[in-house]
Design an enzyme around this catalytic site. Structure first.
Site, PDB file in Angstrom:
ATOM      1  N   ASP A 487       0.873  -1.159   0.000  1.00 47.65           N
ATOM      2  CA  ASP A 487       0.000   0.000   0.000  1.00 47.65           C
ATOM      3  C   ASP A 487       0.919   1.219   0.000  1.00 47.65           C
ATOM      4  OD1 ASP A 487      -2.257   1.633   0.457  1.00 47.65           O
ATOM      5  OD2 ASP A 487      -1.793   1.663   2.583  1.00 47.65           O
ATOM      6  N   GLU A 584      -5.780  19.360   3.128  1.00 50.13           N
ATOM      7  CA  GLU A 584      -6.418  20.610   3.527  1.00 50.13           C
ATOM      8  C   GLU A 584      -5.997  21.005   4.923  1.00 50.13           C
ATOM      9  OE1 GLU A 584     -10.644  20.162   3.058  1.00 50.13           O
ATOM     10  OE2 GLU A 584     -10.470  21.179   1.129  1.00 50.13           O
ATOM     11  N   PHE A 625     -15.051  19.409  -4.436  1.00 41.35           N
ATOM     12  CA  PHE A 625     -14.012  18.662  -5.110  1.00 41.35           C
ATOM     13  C   PHE A 625     -14.567  17.327  -5.603  1.00 41.35           C
ATOM     14  CE2 PHE A 625     -10.706  15.531  -5.267  1.00 41.35           C
ATOM     15  CZ  PHE A 625      -9.650  16.208  -5.841  1.00 41.35           C
ATOM     16  N   THR A 762      -2.362   1.370  -4.766  1.00 43.49           N
ATOM     17  CA  THR A 762      -2.840   2.496  -3.984  1.00 43.49           C
ATOM     18  C   THR A 762      -4.153   3.012  -4.532  1.00 43.49           C
ATOM     19  OG1 THR A 762      -2.356   4.748  -3.311  1.00 43.49           O
ATOM     20  CG2 THR A 762      -1.388   4.028  -5.367  1.00 43.49           C
ATOM     21  N   ASP A 886      -1.693  -0.603   5.823  1.00 45.71           N
ATOM     22  CA  ASP A 886      -1.967  -0.108   7.163  1.00 45.71           C
ATOM     23  C   ASP A 886      -3.435   0.181   7.404  1.00 45.71           C
ATOM     24  OD1 ASP A 886      -2.099   2.090   5.475  1.00 45.71           O
ATOM     25  OD2 ASP A 886      -1.692   3.457   7.127  1.00 45.71           O
ATOM     26  N   ASP A 890      -6.780  -2.216   3.150  1.00 48.04           N
ATOM     27  CA  ASP A 890      -5.764  -3.218   2.802  1.00 48.04           C
ATOM     28  C   ASP A 890      -6.085  -4.592   3.373  1.00 48.04           C
ATOM     29  OD1 ASP A 890      -4.175  -1.165   1.620  1.00 48.04           O
ATOM     30  OD2 ASP A 890      -3.591  -0.562   3.637  1.00 48.04           O
TER      31      ASP A 890
END
Lengths: 1192, 326
Positions: A487, A584, A625, A762, A886, A890
């Site tokens: 990952d 952000e 977004f 990812t 993590d 995953d």
């Protein structure tokens, strides 16, 4: 895919009050929330039912689904009960919960006695333990005898109790069997006790339950369906609750779902407006106690993201969905109180329904070995059959001779004799099937796992966490890993974002070449809100800002403090930011350090303190977004009255929307190039002054389009947004570092040298993934990126292999001489991977291509796809796969891979919970694989080979002896020797080998990663090697029998002396062989070897002693043999010659090996390690820049 | 102090064992050690082999086959199982002095004393003098457990099949026969005679056997095996003990007597001898075999193999190590 009906309410809203959008985090990226609060326009909102895709594990789709904010749907009051019955039948909403009626549910609670279960509602008690004092013994025995080996030995035991076939007394088998069973049982018991303790801890957590008018403090286990609960801030929610109301306005509440999906950002939940208005109007316990709603919902299931139900209350029916539900295991945040009614408790809750059983993983070595054991058992059966037939023939021949020797054959019927002999030989040869092996195997595994936990260099001091082997049976697999699937976020990177540089008006501030920790902190004492954490040193910028010199920089910071979806929280007089997107949070935090402090967000105002002056901006619109738009904007009215649109987003998107004549464009683009070379994430910030008139018009159009049907509306909105976000003025660029974890590039380089293929999977976007790929040395500057379109052509070509190599030498590369020898890496995205589903034949082609590639990067993949990639690798290669991650996303791949490693990091504990190994840092993989893995593999392979040799070599002697004792299944050994040989005389040195063996030191293992390749090639554990060991065992059994046979033939030496001689030779053989195998002699090894030999003589002396014979003459018939044989030189000379001849092949092989091979290990010891090349090269810039666009 | 402890919470112990740094010796074997080592071991084995071979050569063995298969054999008449109490004489000649002490063995071929069913067919309790087992022998003795309802003592196949030929050796000196004294004492194992086999402590011994019968194959009961020596009867009769110690392989010998006393204590001088055999044991086949030289030869073979291998290795090593010189 389950189709679930759910309600989407699209509101015609004037002001989207709170809207959250996530930037750039892997799985939140598509999450969009449009929330309509207030009455304006909402009553006229159109209701649309939409089919929504759902299903556990498919989070990406889930997040795409718009969450339902202020759903309110009122049905006409009807004759409730008549309709209900029908509805239940039709809708499947058969789970009935009555609020505040404990006795009703208590009555129907699930109960069980023995194997009978009744009742409907589970209690809120977790039972993960298996045994009670009464059931422990039967259950553990039942479980253990499910193992074939144990059952086999139980069968042997039963057979040995039948006198007619008992070639070996029963107590020979029962000693090892009881040892094995009790050790195993004890281990299970200890584990179960631990589970009991943790259950108790969970079940006795406190919670507040409403009991007759007031909230009483109680424990989780007391909770019952229908109870009304009060949840405090930061409390873990004890059951699946329907949110009734909360302390926040509109009964919003925030939950953190880290324990469920690993996402640390906050999620919103909102109560029904009906319950909100009625229950909070007079906020008291009485109103809650009077709440008598009837809930009808679906049966308990494991889908975390869907929920269907209805609340019937006060004659109205309110539909419910998952936005109204607080799930067990989530944590209440940012909300003082929330009240809810329990819907599902205990085993019915969604999270417990999701606790699948851990898949039992077995290692490659074990699989090969199991096959060998099956082979041994079959051969034993075959040999027994052969001997049985021969014994029948023999006895019939002897019967023909009417002389004294017929007295030896006691049984008359040859067929019957053969039948009995068959079983006798099965018993006699059963030691060839090594029962002690399984228990020793487990013991060695446990110790190896302990070594992993004990390793100081895998201990992460900041968190106080050592490495952990959660699954103790996969150690040797660590030494064979061929594919590492990793990952990215939180695994390769720290998931801690830092603003390192920025470019304002063409001016670059900050220096990325200095490590973030080494940045000299600026003096920000003038700023009362500063709390540190800015890793950028730009005194000139501060000067400009404070000196009011540079309007663009001031605007830049205003943009940063306004254009986001961060929520504030005051904790102990300090301001904290919480956001769905770490980017952000970083940017807002950095603005705050520099004096632009985002203070709070009200319904339509944002307060910002600009260098100490608090200003209020009216929030007019928030253009959120999405991954497609790759930008977000806010439209605000400045305190002075002007309208400003602040926009931030990906460089490509912003640059093409800029105003024509630009001052700094060239310099900014140069800065962008520089930033991305330094592997920083860049975002462009821009501004536009909006004329009042155009805003008015835009607003109207927006209001109209919001009322339209969904599919058209989305396109329309997009167009509308586009209209607003144009003619932007570039303010600057932010450069955020997604900091790599310490030692990641070194680790990856080392692992690649060790022959591992490192793939990155990812959810992040392609550019980020590729960037990280470069910065962590996964890709070299001259690596060529092979993308989907090209790959697709290659896959579709008739001969993919040829076209692949052709493509490598194609024009693009041939032109550039430097690139001629370039390496290739494949970059794929999730949607592209989905094509593999339709074209299963591509899988093997792809894998064979991927084998030639340096790496494969898969971006934008869902958790399910991650697991699919693992499956793809598993299916098409024989390599061992390891997945490391993590987050909860995953978990799937961790479970699917041969070995799963969980990073104990920032995200929730899900990955670790499901992993086989838990590490705190990515770089610990070096030690885990190259040292622990390699040693484990070597130790366990040698252990298995030796075990096979020693047990078979020892047991197969009976086959040869059979030819000279009329196939009568006479044992070649004293029965006690058979029992003690495996347990005492030959087990200690091999256990020491399993614990302490190392061929090279830890340091050399790391500096010579190539040594790891032998594990990948299965050099020590291939079926061929094991077959050779078996062959060697057969040879040694031949020697063990025939040399003493030659000596004893036609002499006056008796059977018992011969038995002792062969036993002594077997012990010597086993000891010499282990001495040859052991390379690393600790004191314990030496002691174990000596003790074994001494124990052989002591043990034999005891069983041959007069004292024991007098106690049981029938069991100790070898009385006096040791004393007699000890002084007989023939016995000694025979044993010596036999042992030496038996190990001669092994000895010769060792000698030849030493003579022939250039000494690898000597080389290892003599040459000093070379440091890994770590200098960062910036050459790759060109190829990187080109990669997304220029290639096609 | 407290803070420091907190910092190292959960920290693994830093010991040699947990960190896998136990001091250890890693023998670095090289061709320079291995090849000479091989040669040395080979030479040692050859040495042992030569010594054993020489020793076995110096042992003088004379075998006399009295099976009586051939018609020319004096024992042919006895080989018919119907002939009872048959005595035959084998004459043989010794060329040179047989140095004392001379051991007198009888040998049997293809006789599976190591057959499992045969071996377990005895009652260890009975043989260690337990009178209860006299009355009720162990089931393992079947089918040699009872005759009718009377228990057999000693029961079982092994005892039943006891070798019962007896031998007398004469030297013929100018036509006169001089008997050579055969010593039957101490031919059994000490532990067998003193611990493993015990007569019941009943005097006279005969009374202990009341209510029992002798094994079907035996001509005399157990308490009358040796009429010359009352102490050599019952279960501790030396011949019985020798027989009860089972042979390892189907071809075996058992010690019958030693010649340790009288005129022949120093050995059997050259001359003609006559062996008088009371032929009782119905055995048909017998293969004569030479003295056992196996161990010495095996040592020689293995030792030579080692030496040869080390030479091969040396050649290979030389070629491998210095290939560029060629």
């Amino acid at each position: 895919m389950v189709l679930v009906k759910s309600l989407i309410v699209s509101c015609h809203c004037r002001i989207p009050e709170i809207s959250s959008a996530n930037l750039l985090t892997p799985f939140n990226i598509l999450q969009v929330q449009v929330r309509c609060i207030g009455n304006t326009g909402c009553d006229t909102g159109a209701f649309t039912w939409e089919k929504e895709r759902g299903g556990a594990g498919d989070m990406l789709h889930q997040h795409k689904d718009k969450e339902n904010g202020g759903a309110r749907m009122k049905q006409k009051p009807t004759s409730l009960h008549n309709v209900m019955a029908m509805e239940i039948f039709e809708s499947g909403l058969s789970w009935e919960v009555r609020a505040n009626s404990r006795h009703y549910h208590k009555h129907k609670q699930k109960k069980s006695f023995l194997c009978f279960h009744w009742g409907r509602y589970a209690d809120n008690v977790v039972h993960s333990y298996k045994y009670s004092p009464l059931t422990f013994l039967p259950l553990t025995l039942f479980e253990q005898f499910q193992r074939v080996a144990n059952l086999y030995f139980l069968l042997m035991l039963v057979m040995q109790c039948i006198p007619a076939i008992s070639s070996v007394p029963w107590y020979i088998t029962i000693i090892p069997l009881v040892t094995v069973l009790s050790v195993r049982g004890l281990k299970d018991l200890v584990n179960d006790m631990a589970r009991r303790r943790s259950d108790f801890e969970v079940n006795s957590r406190p919670c507040d339950i409403l009991v007759s008018q007031s909230f009483d403090s109680a424990q989780w286990k007391d909770l019952c369906v229908g109870d009304v609960l009060r949840i405090h801030k930061d409390q873990v929610i004890p059951a699946d609750l329907l949110l009734l109301c909360s302390s926040e306005p509109h009964s919003l509440c925030y939950v953190e779902t880290a324990d469920i999906d690993g996402e640390t950002n906050l999620k919103y939940r909102q109560a029904l407006s009906a319950t909100h208005t009625q229950l909070t109007s007079q906020p008291s316990d009485e109103t809650l106690a009077a709440f008598d709603g009837l809930l009808l919902c679906e049966e308990p299931n494991n889908s975390l993201y869907t929920f269907r139900g209805e609340l019937h209350w006060q004659g109205e029916c309110h539909p419910l969905d998952h936005a109204h539900v607080l799930l067990r295991g989530t944590v209440l945040r940012n909300t003082a109180f929330a009240y809810g009614v329990a819907i599902y408790t205990g085993a019915d809750t969604k999270i417990l329904r999701n606790c699948g059983k851990q898949r039992v993983k077995t290692t490659q070595v074990e699989k090969v070995f199991n096959r060998v054991v099956i082979g041994i058992v079959l051969s034993v059966l075959l040999v027994a059959l052969l001997h049985a037939i021969l014994s029948g023939v023999f006895s019939s021949q002897v019967m023909g001779n009417a002389d004294i020797s017929s007295t030896v054959v006691v049984n008359a019927n040859p067929v019957y004799t053969g039948f009995l002999t068959f079983w006798s030989y099965i018993i006699l040869l059963s030691p060839a099937m090594p029962i002690a092996l399984y228990i020793s195997f487990e013991l060695i595994h446990t110790v190896h796992s302990q070594f992993i936990g004990w390793d100081m260099e895998m201990y992460w001091q900041p968190a106080g966490r050592p490495a952990q082997a959660r699954n103790t049976s996969l150690n040797e697999e660590l030494g064979q890993v061929g594919y590492l699937l990793s990952d990215k976020t939180g695994t390769l990177t720290q998931n801690r974002l830092v603003l390192r540089q920025c470019c304002i008006a063409g001016e670059i501030y900050g220096d990325a070449s200095v490590r973030a920790e080494d940045v000299e902190p600026m003096d920000l004492s003038w700023n009362p809100f500063s709390c540190g954490g800015l890793h950028m040193s730009a005194p000139s910028l501060v000067e400009k800002l404070r000196g009011q010199q540079c309007p663009p920089s001031r605007q830049f910071l205003t943009a940063l403090s306004l254009c986001h979806t961060v929520v504030t929280e005051w904790k102990e007089e300090a301001l904290f930011y919480q956001s769905a997107s770490p980017d952000e949070e970083t940017l807002v935090g950095a603005a705050r350090e520099l004096g632009w402090v985002f203070l709070s967000r009200a319904r339509d105002f944002i307060s910002v303190s600009e260098l100490g002056v608090t200003r209020q901006y009216q929030l007019l619109a928030l253009l959120d977004f999405t991954s497609k738009r790759r930008r977000m904007s806010v439209l605000v009215r400045e305190p002075e009255g002007g309208l400003k649109l602040y926009c931030k987003g990906a460089d490509i998107v912003i640059l093409e929307r800029l105003h024509k004549d630009l001052q700094y464009q060239e310099r900014t683009e140069r800065a962008l190039e520089l930033f991305s070379q330094a592997c920083l994430r860049t975002l462009c910030v821009a501004v536009r002054s909006v004329p009042e008139a155009s805003w008015e018009q835009w607003r109207k159009t927006l209001a109209q389009s919001a009322a339209m049907a969904t599919c058209d509306r989305d396109a329309l909105l997009e167009k509308l947004y586009d209209q607003m976000e144009r003619e932007l003025q570039l303010l600057g660029v932010t450069a955020i570092e997604d900091r790599l974890q310490e030692g990641v590039p070194e680790t990856i380089a080392l692992l690649q040298q060790a022959g591992l293929k490192v793939w990155v999977l990812t959810g992040d976007k392609k550019e980020t993934a590729v960037n990280i790929g470069y910065s962590c040395k996964l890709l070299d500057p001259d690596t060529r990126l092979l993308e989907w379109q090209e790959l697709r052509q290659i896959l579709q070509a008739p001969d993919p292999g040829v076209s692949f190599f052709k493509a490598r030498q194609m024009e693009l590369w041939a032109v550039d001489k430097k690139m001629a020898g370039a390496k290739t890496a494949v970059v794929l995205t999730g949607p592209e991977l989905a094509e593999f589903d339709q074209r299963p034949e591509w899988g093997s082609t792809f894998m064979s291509l991927a084998e030639h590639c340096q790496s494969v990067l898969c971006c934008r993949v869902t958790p399910g796809q991650k697991a699919d990639i693992v499956k793809l690798v598993r299916k098409h290669t024989s390599s061992v796969t390891m997945a490391i991650g993590d987050g909860a996303n995953d978990v799937n791949m961790i479970k699917t891979a041969h070995v799963g490693v969980g990073m104990a990091g920032v995200e929730g504990g899900q990955a670790v919970q499901n992993a086989d190994f838990a590490l705190s840092q990515f770089r610990f993989l070096q030690r885990l694989l190259l040292i622990h893995g390699r040693w484990s593999y070597r130790r366990i392979s040698l252990f298995l080979r030796y075990f096979l040799f020693k047990t078979c070599g020892f047991a197969l002697v009976h086959i040869w002896f059979g030819f000279f004792n009329g196939f009568s299944a006479l044992s070649m050994y004293e029965t006690w020797f058979i029992a003690l040989y495996t347990v005492l005389y030959s087990s200690f040195p091999v256990m020491c080998l399993g614990f302490f063996e190392k061929d090279v030191s830890a340091e050399s293992s790391l500096s010579w990663p190539e040594l790891y390749k032998s594990g990948q090639r299965q050099e020590l554990s291939s079926p061929l090697i094991l077959a050779l060991s078996l062959l060697y065992a057969v040879y040694s059994s031949l020697v063990l029998f025939f040399i003493p046979f030659g000596v004893f033939y036609d002499t006056a030496l008796d059977y018992q002396t011969m038995a002792f001689t062969v036993a002594m030779a077997a012990t010597f053989t086993a000891t010499i062989e282990i001495m040859l195998l052991t390379r690393n002699w600790t004191k314990i090894n030496i002691a174990a070897v000596c003790v074994s030999v001494v124990l052989f003589f002591i043990g034999t002396g005891i069983t041959h002693s007069t004292v024991l014979f007098k106690k049981a003459p029938a069991d100790y018939i070898f009385i006096g043999v040791l004393a007699k044989a000890f002084v007989d030189p023939v016995v000694w000379l025979t044993a010596l010659l036999t042992a030496w001849t038996a190990v001669l092949p092994s000895f010769t092989a060792h000698a030849v090996n030493i003579t022939l091979t250039v000494h690898d290990k000597q080389k290892v010891h003599s040459i000093s390690p070379q440091p890994v090349e770590l200098k960062s090269t910036f050459r790759r810039g060109t190829s990187l820049r080109r990669s997304p666009n220029a290639l096609f | 102090m407290v803070k420091q402890e907190k910092e190292f919470v959960n920290r693994p112990d830093n010991t040699a064992f947990t960190q896998q740094r136990l001091p250890a010796w890693q023998p670095m074997l090289s061709a320079g050690i291995i090849i000479p080592g091989f040669v040395l071991i080979g030479l040692a084995f050859i040495g042992i082999g030569v010594a054993l071979f020489v020793t076995s050569q110096s042992i003088q063995v004379l075998e006399v086959d009295y099976t009586g298969v051939e018609q020319s054999s004096p024992c042919f008449k006895c080989s018919d199982p119907d002939v009872k109490n048959c005595v035959c004489k084998m004459e043989f000649n010794i060329d040179s002095l047989f140095k004392g002490p001379v051991f007198f063995y009888y040998g049997l071929s293809n006789y599976f004393q190591n057959y499992r069913g045969y071996g377990v067919s005895k009652d260890p309790n009975q043989l260690s003098g337990d009178l209860d087992s006299f009355k009720v022998p162990s089931d393992s003795c079947a089918p040699y457990e009872y005759v009718g309802k009377t228990p057999i003592v000693p029961c079982g196949s092994v005892a039943n099949s006891m070798f019962n030929d007896s031998f007398k050796l004469y030297q013929i000196v100018s036509g006169a026969k001089i008997q050579v004294t055969l010593d039957g004492k101490g031919i059994a194992w000490w532990t067998d005679y003193n611990v493993k086999y015990r007569n019941p402590s009943v005097t006279p011994l005969k009374n202990a056997f009341n209510g029992t019968v002798k094994p079907t194959f035996w001509s005399k009961p157990a308490y009358e095996l040796d009429p010359t020596d009352p102490a050599n009867n019952g279960f501790i009769n030396q011949d019985f003990l020798v027989w009860m110690r089972r042979a390892a392989l189907p071809n075996f010998r058992k010690l019958y007597r030693r010649i340790t006393e009288g005129d022949y204590a120093k050995g059997l001088p050259a001359g003609n001898y006559s062996l008088e055999i009371a032929y009782n044991y119905p055995v048909l086949s017998f293969d004569g075999r030479k003295k056992n030289e196996f161990l010495g030869i095996a040592y020689l073979v293995i030792g030579s193999m080692c030496v040869v291998m080390s030479i091969v290795m040396l050649i290979v090593y030389a070629k491998f190590k210095f290939p560029e010189e060629e």
